[in-house]
Design an enzyme around this catalytic site. Structure first.
Site, PDB file in Angstrom:
ATOM      1  N   GLU A 267       0.952  -1.124  -0.261  1.00  0.00           N
ATOM      2  CA  GLU A 267      -0.155  -0.465   0.009  1.00  0.00           C
ATOM      3  C   GLU A 267       0.720   1.009   0.218  1.00  0.00           C
ATOM      4  O   GLU A 267       0.492   2.157  -1.133  1.00  0.00           O
ATOM      5  CB  GLU A 267      -0.969   0.006   0.781  1.00  0.00           C
ATOM      6  CG  GLU A 267      -2.002  -0.987   1.478  1.00  0.00           C
ATOM      7  CD  GLU A 267      -2.609  -0.926  -0.007  1.00  0.00           C
ATOM      8  OE1 GLU A 267      -3.205  -0.074  -0.366  1.00  0.00           O
ATOM      9  OE2 GLU A 267      -3.069  -2.321  -0.571  1.00  0.00           O
TER      10      GLU A 267
ATOM     11  N   TRP B 129      -8.337   8.045  -8.284  1.00  0.00           N
ATOM     12  CA  TRP B 129     -10.279   8.648  -9.122  1.00  0.00           C
ATOM     13  C   TRP B 129     -10.043   8.229 -10.568  1.00  0.00           C
ATOM     14  O   TRP B 129     -10.621   7.255 -10.933  1.00  0.00           O
ATOM     15  CB  TRP B 129     -10.264  10.180  -8.988  1.00  0.00           C
ATOM     16  CG  TRP B 129     -10.928  10.450  -7.765  1.00  0.00           C
ATOM     17  CD1 TRP B 129     -10.692  10.969  -6.543  1.00  0.00           C
ATOM     18  CD2 TRP B 129     -12.446  10.177  -7.742  1.00  0.00           C
ATOM     19  NE1 TRP B 129     -11.291  11.213  -5.466  1.00  0.00           N
ATOM     20  CE2 TRP B 129     -13.318  10.863  -6.425  1.00  0.00           C
ATOM     21  CE3 TRP B 129     -13.737   9.793  -9.029  1.00  0.00           C
ATOM     22  CZ2 TRP B 129     -13.581  11.155  -6.226  1.00  0.00           C
ATOM     23  CZ3 TRP B 129     -14.816  10.201  -7.987  1.00  0.00           C
ATOM     24  CH2 TRP B 129     -15.279  10.338  -7.100  1.00  0.00           C
TER      25      TRP B 129
ATOM     26  N   TRP C  43       1.702   2.189  -3.305  1.00  0.00           N
ATOM     27  CA  TRP C  43       0.852   2.069  -4.114  1.00  0.00           C
ATOM     28  C   TRP C  43       1.665   3.922  -4.353  1.00  0.00           C
ATOM     29  O   TRP C  43       0.495   4.517  -5.690  1.00  0.00           O
ATOM     30  CB  TRP C  43      -0.986   1.258  -4.282  1.00  0.00           C
ATOM     31  CG  TRP C  43      -1.718   2.345  -4.705  1.00  0.00           C
ATOM     32  CD1 TRP C  43      -2.334   3.629  -4.559  1.00  0.00           C
ATOM     33  CD2 TRP C  43      -2.091   1.697  -6.245  1.00  0.00           C
ATOM     34  NE1 TRP C  43      -3.037   3.479  -5.827  1.00  0.00           N
ATOM     35  CE2 TRP C  43      -3.173   2.649  -6.642  1.00  0.00           C
ATOM     36  CE3 TRP C  43      -1.458   0.671  -7.266  1.00  0.00           C
ATOM     37  CZ2 TRP C  43      -3.563   2.386  -7.577  1.00  0.00           C
ATOM     38  CZ3 TRP C  43      -2.350   0.742  -8.720  1.00  0.00           C
ATOM     39  CH2 TRP C  43      -3.237   1.870  -8.544  1.00  0.00           C
TER      40      TRP C  43
ATOM     41  N   TRP D 261     -15.266  12.241 -13.055  1.00  0.00           N
ATOM     42  CA  TRP D 261     -14.427  11.454 -11.788  1.00  0.00           C
ATOM     43  C   TRP D 261     -14.035  13.152 -11.002  1.00  0.00           C
ATOM     44  O   TRP D 261     -12.933  13.471 -10.496  1.00  0.00           O
ATOM     45  CB  TRP D 261     -13.481  10.895 -12.478  1.00  0.00           C
ATOM     46  CG  TRP D 261     -12.523  11.014 -13.523  1.00  0.00           C
ATOM     47  CD1 TRP D 261     -12.768  10.676 -14.543  1.00  0.00           C
ATOM     48  CD2 TRP D 261     -10.832  12.033 -13.157  1.00  0.00           C
ATOM     49  NE1 TRP D 261     -11.397  11.577 -15.634  1.00  0.00           N
ATOM     50  CE2 TRP D 261     -10.413  12.035 -14.246  1.00  0.00           C
ATOM     51  CE3 TRP D 261     -10.120  12.222 -12.122  1.00  0.00           C
ATOM     52  CZ2 TRP D 261      -9.426  12.713 -15.120  1.00  0.00           C
ATOM     53  CZ3 TRP D 261      -9.302  13.188 -12.023  1.00  0.00           C
ATOM     54  CH2 TRP D 261      -8.564  13.630 -14.058  1.00  0.00           C
TER      55      TRP D 261
ATOM     56  N   TRP E  49     -20.140  12.642 -19.973  1.00  0.00           N
ATOM     57  CA  TRP E  49     -20.544  12.724 -18.808  1.00  0.00           C
ATOM     58  C   TRP E  49     -21.928  13.460 -18.690  1.00  0.00           C
ATOM     59  O   TRP E  49     -22.468  14.017 -19.656  1.00  0.00           O
ATOM     60  CB  TRP E  49     -19.266  13.514 -18.150  1.00  0.00           C
ATOM     61  CG  TRP E  49     -17.534  13.003 -18.028  1.00  0.00           C
ATOM     62  CD1 TRP E  49     -16.897  13.173 -18.662  1.00  0.00           C
ATOM     63  CD2 TRP E  49     -17.263  11.005 -17.199  1.00  0.00           C
ATOM     64  NE1 TRP E  49     -15.510  12.009 -18.239  1.00  0.00           N
ATOM     65  CE2 TRP E  49     -16.125  11.872 -17.262  1.00  0.00           C
ATOM     66  CE3 TRP E  49     -18.285  10.814 -15.941  1.00  0.00           C
ATOM     67  CZ2 TRP E  49     -15.486  10.671 -16.912  1.00  0.00           C
ATOM     68  CZ3 TRP E  49     -18.087   9.770 -15.521  1.00  0.00           C
ATOM     69  CH2 TRP E  49     -16.503   9.472 -16.109  1.00  0.00           C
TER      70      TRP E  49
ATOM     71  N   ASN F 281     -10.305   3.471   3.067  1.00  0.00           N
ATOM     72  CA  ASN F 281     -10.502   3.208   2.002  1.00  0.00           C
ATOM     73  C   ASN F 281     -11.365   2.745   0.954  1.00  0.00           C
ATOM     74  O   ASN F 281     -11.207   2.958  -0.345  1.00  0.00           O
ATOM     75  CB  ASN F 281      -9.332   2.885   1.690  1.00  0.00           C
ATOM     76  CG  ASN F 281      -8.958   1.273   2.715  1.00  0.00           C
ATOM     77  OD1 ASN F 281      -8.257   1.020   3.879  1.00  0.00           O
ATOM     78  ND2 ASN F 281      -9.554   0.178   2.157  1.00  0.00           N
TER      79      ASN F 281
END
Length: 487
Positions: free
Chosen positions: A280, A387, A283, A364, A311, A346
């Site tokens: 993590e 996102w 990431w 987004w 969108w 999370n």
């Protein structure tokens, strides 16, 4: 004979490295033997990224903590506000400093600005040096076999952990020598803490280096042992809650990794739990390296075909989402947690992001902007990457057709309803069976729970099955456009 008064001071320019331990810029400044001017500049220059309201709250508290740590060592934090380059030159003129030490920032605008400042200072005879004090490895050093940046996480992590080397731990100095001049701004005058109204009453955080160490110790003692499974249960205190501390540089990522690995090596936790935590952290690193290599992903799709996504302009839906009034309990719980605490679990971040992008078909970037303003751990690289992961447009992203069902997600990860009942108290009396889809409950069940749909709690603002169908139709437009371009 050279006296202490003849030695010119060195500027130690703090940015997102608000700590004294494991701080390479500070360590190198100390090694020169010069008096040190610890400086923080609230950057208002042309490339300064916008700082969200919750992040400003954190910054206020972190700077106070840093100043306290410096004062305990006979020093102080000098505060300035304005264009960074202009303020650095002003400080040099005021103090005669002929060296500037800093830990580098790697976001594209800040990285280029720092290079320009360093070049200008060197031309003026001022020594300017920077180090990597925020990441496991400097962006641009973790490359694939073709010498290109990785676009897929797993091989990136493998190479990162095989090649990146931790710096030796350096403790905070016992004492720092700082001149009595120059003057500093008053932090209160910056107005970083909210007022009229002060909406931060529910923020239960301890910003600063000591708070970061305490958070790490708590996590290693309580959460790490069951991290891989517990991190998905929002009602459990199983996550590290280190993200804002890492963002503001109150703790080094290497320090967090070392603590987790030491606990595994001592046999206190299974090694795979420590490995999951390290992944993590990896990431976060992947996001930073991607943004450095592909700066456009902060506001455009990494996969450009997704910029053709049709969108929807839905101000009513967006407002309902931000206020936690969508009618889907786990989504609403997450958005209310965010507003009240500056944080969101999370797993729930993925659920609420999927709901905005796929159920409401809202860009987004609007969600990223809302998170940037309301999260205490808002980070340009992580925020945009995460996102885009949900939106299917990022590097190594989840496929867009993977559309989270907020009902089943709630039942799976909040089976006993503790998370929803905490943040959506109007549903507290609804039995577990119906809690994550209260509109399906028998009327007498809702009556007994004192819930009137549409009055005490909203009905769903969109039907899941219809929203899923609409999202897949939108994806078909993107795929069709990609096929035409391929022809």
């Amino acid at each position: 004979m050279t006296t202490e008064a003849d030695v010119r001071p060195a500027i130690l320019w703090f940015r997102r490295d608000l700590r004294l331990a494991d701080n390479p810029a500070l360590a190198h400044a100390l090694a020169t033997g010069r008096p040190i001017l610890p400086v923080y500049i609230l950057d208002e220059g042309p490339v300064a990224p916008p700082v969200g309201s919750a992040s400003r709250w954190w910054l206020d508290k972190s700077l106070r903590a840093l100043n306290g740590d410096l004062q305990a060592r006979g020093s102080r934090l000098i505060l300035r506000r304005g264009d960074s380059e202009a303020e650095i030159h002003r400080l040099i003129a005021e103090t005669g400093a002929d060296a500037v030490f800093m830990n580098r920032l790697f976001e594209p605008g800040a990285f280029a600005r720092d290079a320009d400042i360093a070049h200008g200072l060197e031309g003026d005879g001022v020594d300017c040096k920077g180090w990597n004090g925020t990441l496991l490895a400097r962006p641009g050093t973790v490359l694939n076999g073709s010498g290109q940046p990785y676009r897929v996480f797993t091989p990136f992590l493998r190479t990162l952990l095989a090649t990146a080397a931790a710096r030796p731990h350096s403790a905070a100095p016992d004492r720092l020598t700082t001149p009595t001049e120059p003057e500093s701004d008053e932090l209160d005058a910056w107005g970083l803490h909210p007022s009229r109204p002060d909406w931060s009453g529910g923020f239960d955080w301890s910003p600063g280096e000591a708070g970061a160490e305490a958070a790490l110790s708590t996590f290693v003692a309580r959460g790490l042992k069951t991290y891989s499974a517990g991190r998905d249960i929002p009602a459990e205190p199983a996550t590290s809650r280190l993200s804002p501390h890492l963002h503001f540089g109150e703790i080094s990522p290497w320090r967090a990794i070392a603590a987790a690995r030491a606990d595994a090596d001592a046999g206190h936790v299974p090694s795979f739990e420590a490995d999951k935590f390290v992944a993590e952290i990896g990431w976060r690193e992947f996001s930073a390296h991607l943004l450095h290599a592909f700066p456009q992903i902060a506001d455009t799709a990494f996969r450009p075909e997704y910029d053709a996504m049709p969108w929807r302009d839905d101000p009513v839906g967006f407002t309902a989402w931000t206020r936690g009034q969508t009618g889907y309990p786990v989504v609403d719980a997450g958005m209310r947690e965010l507003w009240a605490t500056g944080y969101m679990h999370n797993r729930v971040r993925m659920i609420v992001a999927s709901f905005l992008v796929k159920h409401l078909l809202i860009d987004w970037r609007r969600g990223e902007s809302w998170f940037r303003d309301t999260l205490v751990d808002a980070d340009v690289a992580s925020n945009s990457q995460n996102w885009q992961w949900v939106a299917g447009s990022g590097a190594d992203a989840a496929p867009y057709f993977r559309i989270f069902n907020p009902i089943t997600q709630g039942r799976k990860f909040d089976a006993d309803g503790r998370y929803v009942r905490r943040w959506v108290p109007e549903l507290r009396g609804v039995p577990d069976r119906w809690l994550h889809a209260p509109w399906t409950a028998p009327p007498e069940t809702l009556r007994d729970a004192h819930v009137r749909l549409g009055a005490d709690y909203p009905r769903p603002i969109v039907d899941h099955d219809l929203a899923r169908k609409r999202a897949l139709e939108a994806l078909a437009i993107v795929i069709a456009g990609r096929a035409v371009e391929g022809d």
